[in-house]
Scaffold this motif. Structure first.
Motif, PDB file in Angstrom:
ATOM      1  N   LEU A 227       0.828  -1.205   0.000  1.00  0.00           N
ATOM      2  CA  LEU A 227       0.000   0.000   0.000  1.00  0.00           C
ATOM      3  C   LEU A 227       0.863   1.257   0.000  1.00  0.00           C
ATOM      4  O   LEU A 227       0.573   2.226  -0.714  1.00  0.00           O
ATOM      5  N   PHE A 228       1.923   1.241   0.793  1.00  0.00           N
ATOM      6  CA  PHE A 228       2.820   2.390   0.833  1.00  0.00           C
ATOM      7  C   PHE A 228       3.482   2.604  -0.532  1.00  0.00           C
ATOM      8  O   PHE A 228       3.643   3.744  -0.988  1.00  0.00           O
ATOM      9  N   GLY A 229       3.846   1.521  -1.192  1.00  0.00           N
ATOM     10  CA  GLY A 229       4.441   1.624  -2.524  1.00  0.00           C
ATOM     11  C   GLY A 229       3.481   2.227  -3.536  1.00  0.00           C
ATOM     12  O   GLY A 229       3.873   3.012  -4.398  1.00  0.00           O
ATOM     13  N   ILE A 230       2.196   1.854  -3.436  1.00  0.00           N
ATOM     14  CA  ILE A 230       1.190   2.420  -4.335  1.00  0.00           C
ATOM     15  C   ILE A 230       1.056   3.920  -4.119  1.00  0.00           C
ATOM     16  O   ILE A 230       0.955   4.701  -5.075  1.00  0.00           O
ATOM     17  N   ILE A 231       1.073   4.340  -2.856  1.00  0.00           N
ATOM     18  CA  ILE A 231       0.949   5.769  -2.537  1.00  0.00           C
ATOM     19  C   ILE A 231       2.125   6.544  -3.125  1.00  0.00           C
ATOM     20  O   ILE A 231       1.951   7.587  -3.768  1.00  0.00           O
ATOM     21  N   VAL A 232       3.335   6.039  -2.921  1.00  0.00           N
ATOM     22  CA  VAL A 232       4.530   6.723  -3.421  1.00  0.00           C
ATOM     23  C   VAL A 232       4.531   6.761  -4.945  1.00  0.00           C
ATOM     24  O   VAL A 232       4.796   7.809  -5.565  1.00  0.00           O
ATOM     25  N   ALA A 233       4.226   5.640  -5.586  1.00  0.00           N
ATOM     26  CA  ALA A 233       4.289   5.566  -7.053  1.00  0.00           C
ATOM     27  C   ALA A 233       3.254   6.479  -7.706  1.00  0.00           C
ATOM     28  O   ALA A 233       3.562   7.182  -8.678  1.00  0.00           O
ATOM     29  N   SER A 234       2.020   6.469  -7.196  1.00  0.00           N
ATOM     30  CA  SER A 234       0.977   7.286  -7.818  1.00  0.00           C
ATOM     31  C   SER A 234       1.278   8.771  -7.657  1.00  0.00           C
ATOM     32  O   SER A 234       1.093   9.559  -8.602  1.00  0.00           O
ATOM     33  N   ASN A 235       1.778   9.187  -6.495  1.00  0.00           N
ATOM     34  CA  ASN A 235       2.114  10.599  -6.303  1.00  0.00           C
ATOM     35  C   ASN A 235       3.361  10.993  -7.083  1.00  0.00           C
ATOM     36  O   ASN A 235       3.475  12.137  -7.552  1.00  0.00           O
ATOM     37  N   ALA A 236       4.298  10.073  -7.228  1.00  0.00           N
ATOM     38  CA  ALA A 236       5.493  10.367  -8.028  1.00  0.00           C
ATOM     39  C   ALA A 236       5.115  10.575  -9.498  1.00  0.00           C
ATOM     40  O   ALA A 236       5.604  11.507 -10.153  1.00  0.00           O
ATOM     41  N   LEU A 237       4.236   9.735 -10.015  1.00  0.00           N
ATOM     42  CA  LEU A 237       3.790   9.896 -11.399  1.00  0.00           C
ATOM     43  C   LEU A 237       2.999  11.188 -11.561  1.00  0.00           C
ATOM     44  O   LEU A 237       3.169  11.909 -12.553  1.00  0.00           O
ATOM     45  N   LEU A 238       2.174  11.489 -10.583  1.00  0.00           N
ATOM     46  CA  LEU A 238       1.419  12.737 -10.619  1.00  0.00           C
ATOM     47  C   LEU A 238       2.372  13.941 -10.597  1.00  0.00           C
ATOM     48  O   LEU A 238       2.198  14.908 -11.375  1.00  0.00           O
ATOM     49  N   GLY A 239       3.382  13.894  -9.739  1.00  0.00           N
ATOM     50  CA  GLY A 239       4.358  14.982  -9.691  1.00  0.00           C
ATOM     51  C   GLY A 239       5.107  15.135 -11.005  1.00  0.00           C
ATOM     52  O   GLY A 239       5.384  16.263 -11.444  1.00  0.00           O
ATOM     53  N   LEU A 262      -6.672  13.339 -11.260  1.00  0.00           N
ATOM     54  CA  LEU A 262      -7.599  12.938 -10.199  1.00  0.00           C
ATOM     55  C   LEU A 262      -7.679  11.419 -10.083  1.00  0.00           C
ATOM     56  O   LEU A 262      -7.955  10.888  -9.003  1.00  0.00           O
ATOM     57  N   LEU A 263      -7.443  10.722 -11.189  1.00  0.00           N
ATOM     58  CA  LEU A 263      -7.394   9.264 -11.120  1.00  0.00           C
ATOM     59  C   LEU A 263      -6.179   8.805 -10.320  1.00  0.00           C
ATOM     60  O   LEU A 263      -6.260   7.878  -9.505  1.00  0.00           O
ATOM     61  N   LEU A 264      -5.051   9.469 -10.526  1.00  0.00           N
ATOM     62  CA  LEU A 264      -3.864   9.139  -9.743  1.00  0.00           C
ATOM     63  C   LEU A 264      -4.072   9.472  -8.276  1.00  0.00           C
ATOM     64  O   LEU A 264      -3.632   8.726  -7.387  1.00  0.00           O
ATOM     65  N   LEU A 265      -4.735  10.597  -8.000  1.00  0.00           N
ATOM     66  CA  LEU A 265      -5.065  10.921  -6.617  1.00  0.00           C
ATOM     67  C   LEU A 265      -5.968   9.862  -6.010  1.00  0.00           C
ATOM     68  O   LEU A 265      -5.827   9.497  -4.843  1.00  0.00           O
ATOM     69  N   ALA A 266      -6.932   9.370  -6.801  1.00  0.00           N
ATOM     70  CA  ALA A 266      -7.861   8.350  -6.305  1.00  0.00           C
ATOM     71  C   ALA A 266      -7.118   7.079  -5.917  1.00  0.00           C
ATOM     72  O   ALA A 266      -7.421   6.455  -4.890  1.00  0.00           O
ATOM     73  N   ILE A 267      -6.142   6.673  -6.727  1.00  0.00           N
ATOM     74  CA  ILE A 267      -5.359   5.478  -6.406  1.00  0.00           C
ATOM     75  C   ILE A 267      -4.617   5.679  -5.092  1.00  0.00           C
ATOM     76  O   ILE A 267      -4.608   4.806  -4.207  1.00  0.00           O
ATOM     77  N   SER A 268      -3.995   6.844  -4.952  1.00  0.00           N
ATOM     78  CA  SER A 268      -3.264   7.141  -3.724  1.00  0.00           C
ATOM     79  C   SER A 268      -4.200   7.175  -2.516  1.00  0.00           C
ATOM     80  O   SER A 268      -3.898   6.594  -1.462  1.00  0.00           O
ATOM     81  N   GLN A 269      -5.344   7.834  -2.652  1.00  0.00           N
ATOM     82  CA  GLN A 269      -6.269   7.962  -1.530  1.00  0.00           C
ATOM     83  C   GLN A 269      -6.897   6.624  -1.156  1.00  0.00           C
ATOM     84  O   GLN A 269      -7.133   6.354   0.026  1.00  0.00           O
ATOM     85  N   ALA A 270      -7.165   5.777  -2.146  1.00  0.00           N
ATOM     86  CA  ALA A 270      -7.691   4.450  -1.841  1.00  0.00           C
ATOM     87  C   ALA A 270      -6.670   3.641  -1.042  1.00  0.00           C
ATOM     88  O   ALA A 270      -7.028   2.922  -0.095  1.00  0.00           O
ATOM     89  N   ALA A 271      -5.400   3.751  -1.409  1.00  0.00           N
ATOM     90  CA  ALA A 271      -4.350   3.035  -0.674  1.00  0.00           C
ATOM     91  C   ALA A 271      -4.194   3.602   0.741  1.00  0.00           C
ATOM     92  O   ALA A 271      -3.994   2.853   1.700  1.00  0.00           O
TER      93      ALA A 271
END
Length: 446
Positions: A227-239, A262-271
């Protein structure tokens, strides 16, 4: 996230409400109300004209903050989780897609119908009384902001039955297909700007699918490192997308029309939601938290629809008084925000007492047939025509009246929900668990 668990034959039922999701929805609603009190700032100019400023949104320091606090994707993720649960339980009771659409439409448009009617009547009287038309239009357009959400959320929820069927067959392929549509629209929006509004459907349906995946993945308990990896990866791609200049770093700008950020934010927020689930579950188990969340949840749509019109009306009336009017963003303005929030809450209480019960679904007094599919579809069209028009071009006084009439027509077409679709699913020899009715559960989903 791990692959969803799929049962053979009939989808597995989720008999109990998820208190964590109820708590997350409550948090989202609270954050929206508080955020709007720090954004709406009408300004009276020396020449007598009135404009509105988004004080908080205009602060440069707020961009990284809203990256974290833009919780609209989380709301749609939660809608996917509870919507899938609701649809599966309805199917187990013998309901079909049109029954689901009927319930969703009634849940959302009955309180909205009264809001539009009251606003149209009140603002029309104000116009006839000599209030400046500019002020009327300012109040009308500001109060119409929640309608974009109504259109987007209904679009996602009314498509839920067939998207749930695709999810049951190929969950990741379905999400990939919707994501591809979102990206395609983003790529073409520079050539055809109006095409960007297709993502009001594609984007929010994709975010809803993430909710489906979360709901079916939970029994397999994704690990905390995953889950932590998903949060980091989605925010890194968003950045990266923001640094390349492809999208704005301001998530308020990215909201309407929505885009892939917003889709990338959704992935991060779901994780994040799943990562914090143990803590949120302990919080949600507290008796006073259950009571607060239950009360707020049963009237959540009324709070969402009414808080902004009441805030706009209160702010407009204050302009007519001799009370101090600090400029937006000044220290005095910030100190006044808690008072403004308390004022909105005080105005909401009588509104909830008068109109809150409209969120309860009207039940047929005895055996009743399901509504014809044509009536449900016509009701959906009657709702979407004014809602989409308001989302695209802004709300006007005329559209308020037309929208109220269209919404009222939709309520008449939808009628009442057959009792058999809300009764317990207990049947002789049946395998479905009964539909629970916890007394303080948030009435967010039918």
């Amino acid at each position: 996230m791990v692959s969803p668990q799929r049962a053979a034959g009939r989808p597995a039922l989720m008999p109990d409400r998820d208190p964590v999701i109820d708590l997350a929805r409550f948090f989202c609603l609270l954050l929206v109300v508080v955020g709007h009190t720090m954004m709406v700032s009408p300004v009276l100019h020396p020449d007598g004209t009135v404009t509105s400023e988004n004080t908080l949104g205009n602060q440069r320091w707020f961009e990284p903050v809203v990256w974290v606090l833009q919780i609209m994707p989380l709301f749609f993720v939660a809608g996917g989780i509870t919507g899938l649960q609701s649809w599966r339980r309805l199917r187990a009771r013998g309901g079909n897609a049109f029954d689901f659409m009927q319930g969703r439409l009634l849940r959302l448009i009955r309180p909205a119908t009264v809001l539009l009617a009251v606003m149209f009547a009140g603002l029309s009287l104000a116009l006839l009384s000599g209030v400046d038309p500019q002020v009327i239009q300012l109040l009308t357009s500001g109060a119409g902001m929640p309608l974009w959400f109504l259109a987007a959320y209904l679009a996602a929820q009314l498509n839920l039955p067939w998207l749930a069927a695709l999810h049951g067959r190929a969950p990741w392929l379905t999400l990939a297909g919707l994501t591809s549509l979102v990206v395609a629209v983003d790529c073409l929006r520079g050539v055809l700007p109006m095409l960007a509004y297709l993502n009001m459907v594609f984007l929010w349906c994709a975010v809803q699918q993430i909710g489906f995946i979360v709901a079916d993945s939970r029994p397999l308990h994704p690990s905390r490192p995953a889950l932590f990896g998903i949060i980091v990866a989605s925010n890194a791609l968003l950045g990266l997308l923001v640094l390349l200049g492809l999208y704005s770093g301001n998530m308020l700008v990215n909201l309407n029309p929505p885009n892939v950020t917003l889709l990338l934010l959704a992935i991060s927020q779901a994780a994040v939601l799943e990562l914090l689930r143990p803590l949120l579950a302990r919080t949600a188990s507290l008796a006073w938290v259950r009571r607060v969340v239950g009360v707020a949840g049963r009237r959540s749509m009324t709070v969402y629809l009414w808080h902004l019109p009441l805030l706009a009306a209160m702010s407009g009336l204050l302009l007519l008084t001799d009370l101090p009017k600090p400029a937006g963003g000044t220290a005095e303005w910030w100190w006044a925000r808690p008072v403004v929030l308390l004022g909105v809450i005080a105005l909401l209480l009588p509104v909830l007492a008068l109109f809150g019960r409209l969120e309860e679904r009207p039940m047929a007094p005895g055996p009743a047939p399901s509504r014809p599919a044509a009536a449900v579809l016509l009701a959906a069209v009657a709702v979407f025509v004014p809602a989409v028009q308001a989302a695209l071009n802004g709300l006007t006084l005329g559209l308020l009246g037309g929208g109220a009439a269209c919404f009222a027509l939709a309520v008449v077409l939808l009628g009442r929900i057959p009792a058999r679709l809300t009764a317990s699913a207990d049947r002789p020899g049946g395998s479905e668990p009964p539909l629970p009715r916890p007394p303080l559960s948030a009435n967010v989903e039918p």
